[in-house]
Write an enzyme that holds these catalytic residues in place. Structure first.
Site, PDB file in Angstrom:
ATOM      1  N   THR A 155       0.775  -1.267  -0.015  1.00  0.00           N
ATOM      2  CA  THR A 155      -0.025  -0.170   0.099  1.00  0.00           C
ATOM      3  C   THR A 155       0.933   1.355  -0.067  1.00  0.00           C
ATOM      4  O   THR A 155       2.184   1.392   0.494  1.00  0.00           O
ATOM      5  CB  THR A 155      -0.832   0.110   1.207  1.00  0.00           C
ATOM      6  OG1 THR A 155      -1.487   1.303   1.492  1.00  0.00           O
ATOM      7  CG2 THR A 155      -0.184  -0.232   2.620  1.00  0.00           C
TER       8      THR A 155
ATOM      9  N   TYR B 121      -1.687   0.322   9.910  1.00  0.00           N
ATOM     10  CA  TYR B 121      -2.078  -0.281   8.792  1.00  0.00           C
ATOM     11  C   TYR B 121      -0.892  -0.495   7.712  1.00  0.00           C
ATOM     12  O   TYR B 121      -0.372  -1.405   7.332  1.00  0.00           O
ATOM     13  CB  TYR B 121      -3.193   0.507   8.000  1.00  0.00           C
ATOM     14  CG  TYR B 121      -3.512  -0.061   6.610  1.00  0.00           C
ATOM     15  CD1 TYR B 121      -3.810  -1.419   6.454  1.00  0.00           C
ATOM     16  CD2 TYR B 121      -3.152   0.713   5.436  1.00  0.00           C
ATOM     17  CE1 TYR B 121      -3.908  -1.791   5.363  1.00  0.00           C
ATOM     18  CE2 TYR B 121      -3.624   0.319   4.295  1.00  0.00           C
ATOM     19  CZ  TYR B 121      -3.707  -0.896   3.917  1.00  0.00           C
ATOM     20  OH  TYR B 121      -3.786  -1.491   2.641  1.00  0.00           O
TER      21      TYR B 121
END
Ligand code: UDP
Length: 336
Positions: free
Chosen positions: A120, A144
């Site tokens: 990501t 995250y």
């Protein structure tokens, strides 16, 4: 090229289910493991070996490797909501980092040759320059991003010690749905802008909140690089082909179009495609949102046999809206 059997973890989820379709369309043989925590069984095509369960369950993973002769993995399973990762960091280190460790360990022991990992743009944190290059500093600002960066590192270290190669694709903002309407984002507790706007457009929500209008961007709202999920799925197939053809070499690359759009520009596209404007409510900033995230994608374009087919916000929004109407029809049908 040797199209080895592929395990897709999270193959009943949003991006994973598009990757399964792209793999099948390209002639690969696929098996899926998904715990259905955020996916749904009915988007996995018939004929695909489907196993409901967690990738940290070693016995299940070994069984799937064995039954399908798995030699490659596309690893999508994980938790993906940034604000939730701030509230429940240990869930993210468990579902993303620890579960990936279990999967990679099982894969190494079983002689899996290629692992392609969903990473990501959140691995970069708040970038010092735009567009973001792959080698720029990675200082994630939320659990995250950190949980994904740790998995990248684990793959890099493990691939140096054991005989497999890996790819890590750092996604920017993934949106839209399969243009043929076969799958899309299910959205239990949606948080992503285009999904939320699509839900508002079909009447599932009253409005879209615009989180922050005082950012240092042209219109004051955050800028993101939105990429069509089917283009991203095709990039995965191209990346897997590259890994098969380049044993001993790894691939870490951004996946985006290299074009930024503001929140208001996205909402303008939704209104344009929908015909009826969606109500906007200007709101305060959301915690953890960097002002701008745009990919440098020259590595992607130079390395893979891939070109985007849907690099247009109206296409992305149009496919998202079409899928949202499909979900609405299903929910209101007697069997839905
Ligand atoms: N956003 C918004 N309203 C929403 C959801 C998102 O204004 O209901 C904004 C969000 O603050 C960010 C951008 O849209 O600036 C993209 O957010 P999203 O959650 O889609 O993806 P992220 O960039 O956080 O991964």
């Amino acid at each position: 090229m040797n199209k080895v059997p592929v395990l897709v973890t999270g193959g009943a989820g949003y991006i994973g289910s598009h990757a399964v379709l792209a793999l099948l369309d390209a002639g690969w043989v696929v098996a899926v493991i998904d715990d259905l925590s955020n996916g749904t069984r009915d988007v996995v095509p018939p004929g695909v070996g489907f196993y409901e369960g967690n990738i940290a369950a070693r016995a299940l993973v070994e069984r799937v490797f064995d039954e399908h002769g798995i030699r490659a993995i596309m690893h999508f399973a994980g938790s993906i909501v940034v604000p939730e990762s701030v509230e429940k960091p240990l869930k993210y280190y468990s579902n993303n980092t620890l579960a990936s460790h279990a999967l990679i360990s099982a894969a190494v022991d079983a002689g899996v040759k290629h692992i392609l990992f969903s990473s990501t743009a959140a691995t970069y944190g708040v970038p010092a320059r735009m567009p973001i290059e792959e080698d720029d500093p990675k200082v994630p600002i939320n659990p995250y991003g950190a949980s994904k960066l740790m998995t990248e590192r684990m793959l890099a270290d493990a691939s140096a010690a054991y005989p497999f190669n890996f790819g890590a694709l750092r996604y920017f903002n993934v949106a839209g749905a399969d243009p043929q309407g076969r799958t899309g984002q299910i959205g239990r507790g949606s948080t992503h802008l285009i999904k939320i706007a699509a839900e508002a457009a079909v009447g599932k929500r009253d409005h879209v909140a615009v989180f922050g209008t005082d950012y240092p961007t042209p219109d004051g709202t955050c800028v993101r690089d939105y990429v069509h999920v089917s283009d991203l799925a095709d990039a995965h197939v191209a990346a897997l082909e590259w890994l098969v053809e380049h044993p001993g070499e790894n691939l870490v690359m951004n996946c985006g179009y290299g074009q930024g759009l503001s929140v208001l520009e996205v909402l303008d596209a939704v209104d344009r495609i929908n015909g009826v404007p969606v109500r906007r409510v200007m709101a305060g900033r959301r915690a953890g949102d960097p002002p701008e995230l745009v990919a440098a994608n020259s590595r992607l374009l130079a390395t893979l046999d891939w070109r985007p087919k849907h690099a247009d916000i109206d296409r992305i929004v149009g496919d998202a809206l079409q899928w949202e109407r499909t979900l609405l029809d299903r929910a209101s049908s007697p069997t839905g």
